[in-house]
Scaffold this motif. Sequence first.
Motif, short mmCIF file in Angstrom:
data_model
loop_
_atom_site.label_atom_id
_atom_site.label_comp_id
_atom_site.label_asym_id
_atom_site.label_seq_id
_atom_site.Cartn_x
_atom_site.Cartn_y
_atom_site.Cartn_z
N UNK A 48 -13.56 11.80 -0.96
CA UNK A 48 -12.60 11.04 -1.56
C UNK A 48 -11.35 11.63 -1.37
N UNK A 49 -10.35 10.87 -0.58
CA UNK A 49 -9.34 11.55 -0.37
C UNK A 49 -8.34 11.85 -1.40
N UNK A 50 -8.62 11.27 -2.78
CA UNK A 50 -7.83 11.66 -4.00
C UNK A 50 -7.75 12.91 -4.26
N UNK A 51 -9.05 13.68 -3.79
CA UNK A 51 -9.29 15.11 -4.15
C UNK A 51 -8.41 16.03 -3.04
N UNK A 53 5.36 6.02 10.59
CA UNK A 53 4.97 5.93 8.96
C UNK A 53 3.50 6.58 8.61
N UNK A 54 3.32 7.17 7.63
CA UNK A 54 2.05 7.85 7.20
C UNK A 54 1.84 7.06 6.05
N UNK A 55 0.52 6.79 5.83
CA UNK A 55 0.05 6.10 4.58
C UNK A 55 -1.43 6.39 4.34
N UNK A 56 -1.79 6.23 3.00
CA UNK A 56 -3.31 6.41 2.74
C UNK A 56 -3.83 5.44 1.97
N UNK A 57 -5.01 5.27 2.12
CA UNK A 57 -5.91 4.00 1.39
C UNK A 57 -6.98 4.86 0.79
N UNK A 58 -6.97 5.12 -0.42
CA UNK A 58 -7.80 5.83 -1.33
C UNK A 58 -9.07 5.21 -1.46
N UNK A 59 -9.23 3.74 -1.54
CA UNK A 59 -10.33 3.17 -1.52
C UNK A 59 -11.37 3.42 -0.31
#
Length: 115
Positions: free
Chosen positions: A27-30, A68-74
């Motif tokens: 999980x990338x939120x970690x 641009x950089x973005x993240x999708x935690x799901x």
Amino acid sequence: QVQLVESGGGLVQAGGSLRLSCAASIRIFSINVMGWYRQGPGKQRELVAAINSGGATNFADSVKGRFTISRDNAKNTVYLQMNSLKPEDTAVYYCHAVYSGSTAWGQGTQVTVSS
């Protein structure tokens, strides 16, 4: 050990766009920071863009206003949207993660921009 898998590289004409994806095995939120580096022919690896767990971003001067950089935690995925590509953007792009005092690298994906 976190596994990172990049995708989305390829050949594009100058002025075109590509989106790179980096899927993480946890999980990338970690993950504290996720970023993209690149290494062009005969050049050192350099930071392109990074995003931390709070969503703050950082970009190399050479790509500001174009990438641009973005993240999708799901989806445990980080994206690098690259617009207005230039031949000098040609490089192998690597995903990178900093977590729990460790780091991980992806295997790299080739981006080639033709003039």
